[in-house]
Design a protein around this motif. Structure first.
Motif, PDB file in Angstrom:
ATOM      1  N   ARG A   1       0.839  -1.214   0.000  1.00  9.89           N
ATOM      2  CA  ARG A   1       0.000   0.000   0.000  1.00  9.89           C
ATOM      3  C   ARG A   1       0.866   1.255   0.000  1.00  9.89           C
ATOM      4  O   ARG A   1       0.476   2.283  -0.543  1.00  9.89           O
ATOM      5  CB  ARG A   1      -0.940  -0.057   1.214  1.00  9.89           C
TER       6      ARG A   1
ATOM      7  N   HIS B   1       1.942   1.767  -3.538  1.00 11.44           N
ATOM      8  CA  HIS B   1       0.787   2.364  -4.222  1.00 11.44           C
ATOM      9  C   HIS B   1       0.729   3.876  -3.942  1.00 11.44           C
ATOM     10  O   HIS B   1       0.539   4.686  -4.854  1.00 11.44           O
ATOM     11  CB  HIS B   1      -0.495   1.659  -3.766  1.00 11.44           C
TER      12      HIS B   1
ATOM     13  N   HIS C   1      -3.682  10.065   1.250  1.00 10.97           N
ATOM     14  CA  HIS C   1      -5.047   9.631   0.897  1.00 10.97           C
ATOM     15  C   HIS C   1      -5.447   8.293   1.524  1.00 10.97           C
ATOM     16  O   HIS C   1      -6.603   8.087   1.845  1.00 10.97           O
ATOM     17  CB  HIS C   1      -5.239   9.598  -0.636  1.00 10.97           C
ATOM     18  N   ASP C   2      -4.488   7.383   1.708  1.00  8.44           N
ATOM     19  CA  ASP C   2      -4.825   6.065   2.290  1.00  8.44           C
ATOM     20  C   ASP C   2      -4.349   5.928   3.740  1.00  8.44           C
ATOM     21  O   ASP C   2      -4.204   4.803   4.237  1.00  8.44           O
ATOM     22  CB  ASP C   2      -4.221   4.943   1.430  1.00  8.44           C
TER      23      ASP C   2
ATOM     24  N   HIS D   1     -11.776  10.471  -2.366  1.00  4.99           N
ATOM     25  CA  HIS D   1     -10.899   9.809  -3.345  1.00  4.99           C
ATOM     26  C   HIS D   1     -11.410   8.441  -3.787  1.00  4.99           C
ATOM     27  O   HIS D   1     -11.067   7.981  -4.874  1.00  4.99           O
ATOM     28  CB  HIS D   1      -9.455   9.714  -2.821  1.00  4.99           C
TER      29      HIS D   1
ATOM     30  N   ASP E   1      -5.367   7.802  -7.945  1.00  8.26           N
ATOM     31  CA  ASP E   1      -5.569   6.576  -7.163  1.00  8.26           C
ATOM     32  C   ASP E   1      -5.945   5.419  -8.089  1.00  8.26           C
ATOM     33  O   ASP E   1      -5.552   4.276  -7.869  1.00  8.26           O
ATOM     34  CB  ASP E   1      -6.674   6.825  -6.134  1.00  8.26           C
TER      35      ASP E   1
ATOM     36  N   ARG F   1      -1.116  -0.009 -10.460  1.00  4.93           N
ATOM     37  CA  ARG F   1      -2.455  -0.575 -10.642  1.00  4.93           C
ATOM     38  C   ARG F   1      -2.469  -1.465 -11.879  1.00  4.93           C
ATOM     39  O   ARG F   1      -1.911  -1.112 -12.920  1.00  4.93           O
ATOM     40  CB  ARG F   1      -3.489   0.542 -10.834  1.00  4.93           C
TER      41      ARG F   1
HETATM   42 FE   LIG Z   1      -5.315   4.478  -2.727  1.00  5.13          FE
END
Ligand SMILES: [Fe+2]
Ligand SMILES: [Fe+2]
Length: 188
Positions: A18, A21, A50-51, A109, A127, A133
């Motif tokens: 993550r 990412h 964001h995460d 998001h 994202d 991705r």
């Molecule tokens: Fe994300």
């Protein structure tokens, strides 16, 4: 707090996967922001954070969403939606992030919403298409993003909605509103 400190905070709270990412979202968001003339500093901050809440206990995130009086649909439409609104509250309260634009971009998001501003679109799209991705349809969205950010957001939203419909899962109402809003604006 500077960006390196923010990244260290995030790294501590995420899995390696993550975190990688997140670094991808950061670079993609900076590039998309420059492409459409959005504040790339804000895009970078929102992308880094964001995460932030991705791995918080679900109950903690639900309590935050209810306590803040946020849209209760965030709780009833699937647990993967919790970390965006909860994350916006947590980076404000734990990291002292006060910029309303950055907090909003984090908040929306995952789902999108009607009337997204440039920064919200940049973070939503980054994202979705960051280089790590890999899922069916992502390349078409990447190609569209090089030409027209709005059309890329429409395609990402429509992929998400189609995916949910095929799996007989509910669609978060504001995701549908985001799609309707952009598609009707584009066709005017
Ligand atoms: Fe994300
Ligand atoms: Fe997320």
């Amino acid at each position: 707090m500077n960006k390196d400190e923010a990244l260290a905070q995030v790294k501590e709270k995420l899995t390696a996967h993550r975190y990688t990412h997140t670094l991808g979202v950061k670079e993609t968001a900076i590039s998309l922001a420059k492409q459409i003339g959005v504040d790339s500093e804000k895009a970078e901050w929102a992308a880094i954070l964001h995460d932030y809440a991705k791995f918080r206990p679900k109950e903690e995130m639900k309590t935050i969403i209810l306590g803040e009086g946020l849209d209760p649909d965030f709780i009833s439409y699937g647990e993967e939606l919790l970390h965006a609104p909860a994350g916006a509250c947590l980076v404000r309260d734990e990291l002292g992030i006060s910029d309303a634009d950055i907090l909003r971009a984090i908040m929306w998001h995952t789902t999108g919403k009607k009337g997204m501003d440039g920064l919200e679109k940049v973070v939503f799209l980054a994202d979705y298409i960051e280089p790590n991705r890999n899922f069916p349809g992502v390349n078409a969205v990447r190609e569209e993003a090089e030409k027209d950010i709005d059309r890329a957001v429409i395609l990402a939203l429509s992929n998400t909605i189609s995916f949910l419909l095929k799996k007989s899962q509910p669609v978060f109402p504001k995701t549908l509103e985001a799609y309707n809003d952009l598609i009707m604006t584009k066709h005017k």
